[in-house]
Write an enzyme that holds these catalytic residues in place. Structure first.
Site, PDB file in Angstrom:
ATOM      1  CE1 TYR A 191      -3.478   2.807   0.848  1.00 47.31           C
ATOM      2  CE2 TYR A 191      -1.895   3.776   2.923  1.00 47.31           C
ATOM      3  CZ  TYR A 191      -2.800   3.454   1.738  1.00 47.31           C
ATOM      4  OH  TYR A 191      -4.234   4.649   2.109  1.00 47.31           O
ATOM      5  CB  VAL A 261      -2.125  13.578   1.299  1.00 46.53           C
ATOM      6  CG1 VAL A 261      -3.301  13.537   1.732  1.00 46.53           C
ATOM      7  CG2 VAL A 261      -1.584  12.099   0.734  1.00 46.53           C
TER       8      VAL A 261
END
Ligand code: GLN
Length: 308
Positions: A191, A261
């Site tokens: 991830y 982000v």
């Protein structure tokens, strides 16, 4: 015919000059070093023409935008069984919320909040070593953008691996409910690394083309997913792609979109274009502040909102 090249350049110039740039993410130390002055916009239309403005060839950390592509891969692998592990409703909560996961007994609300994306990564990982799973994700990105130079930024991945305590909490929590199959550290390693893929706006807009054209990349003729699946991925981008800012994004931009982000957003104008924008400063929901404003300008000027 509107002059898309001109519109894109004008928007980029306007955004470059704006003083209100939002704040760069600081919870991943490596991202805190990014200069907030950067801005880029790239629009690939039906014919494959790429209109660019700003730093369209500068690579940035795509972060959660990678979740669109991991969702696509996991659906290819697990089909509708994926929905036993993750929901598809908007969360109305921040992307790293822990309370919601407890209330819902370890089943993440959707594949784009962190918990959901970690569960999706776990599906891709099953049956493979972490290195193989990462190789598969990276090859998929290179194939979609038709660009073998796309790579992962190891410094960003290491930075998140050192500091990603909240994601570790979410993953452990899901593991306790039996939602993750693989060792937590393996799933998180994959991830963090797919979030650390670095791409430019041009590469990202090219990679998103299949979602704008019924699952097919019009340049190569490759069918990536069925038209129905492309439509559904777009639906989840519209409802969940900006976390608790998804309603505002739909209201102002009117396109399926996914933020990260790192300050990037991938937006899809069905049958018209694949669009990528980047401005590192974020708003309170963790979505690119000027990226959203730039997309709002673009869809207004071109009349591209899916809501007419
Ligand atoms: N919204 C995001 O882009 C979050 C991705 C980031 N890697 C995280 O897990 O926190």
């Amino acid at each position: 015919m509107p002059d898309i090249d001109l519109i894109v350049r004008e928007i980029a110039e306007e955004m470059r000059a704006r003083p209100d740039r939002g704040d760069v993410a600081t919870y991943i130390p490596e991202l805190a070093r990014v200069d907030p002055a950067g801005f880029a916009l790239a629009v690939v239309d039906v014919d494959g023409h790429v209109a660019v403005g700003g730093d369209a060839d500068v690579a940035f950390s795509i972060q959660s935008i990678s979740k669109v592509f991991t969702l696509t891969l996991a659906l290819g692998k697990a089909g509708n069984r994926l929905w036993e592990r993750v929901g598809r409703e908007p969360s109305g909560s921040p992307f790293n919320s822990i309370v919601q996961l407890e209330n819902e007994r370890g089943i993440p609300r959707n594949p784009f909040i962190n918990a959901g994306a970690i569960a999706v990564t776990d599906v891709i990982l099953s049956g493979h070593q972490p290195k193989e799973a990462l190789g598969e994700i990276l090859r998929f990105m290179r194939f979609l953008a038709d660009d073998p130079t796309i790579s992962m930024d190891d410094a960003v991945a290491a930075s998140e691996q050192r500091t990603g305590f909240r994601n570790r909490a979410l993953a452990n929590y899901m593991k306790a409910f039996g939602v993750l199959e693989n060792p937590v550290d393996y799933t998180l390693g994959v991830y963090f690394h797919h979030c650390a893929i670095a791409m430019s706006c041009r590469q990202l807009a090219l990679a998103g083309r299949f979602l704008a054209h019924g699952g097919r990349n019009p340049a190569t003729g490759h069918s990536v997913v069925s038209p129905e699946r492309a439509r559904r991925i777009n639906a989840i981008m519209m409802t969940c792609g900006h976390y608790d800012g998804s309603g505002e994004f739909a209201y102002r931009v009117g396109l399926p979109g996914k933020s990260g982000v790192g300050g990037g957003i991938l937006a899809i104008a069905p049958r018209k274009a694949s669009i990528a924008v980047w401005s590192p400063g974020l708003d309170a929901s963790g979505n690119s502040h000027l990226g959203r404003i730039a997309l709002e300008r673009l869809t207004q000027r071109l009349g591209w909102s899916v809501f007419g």
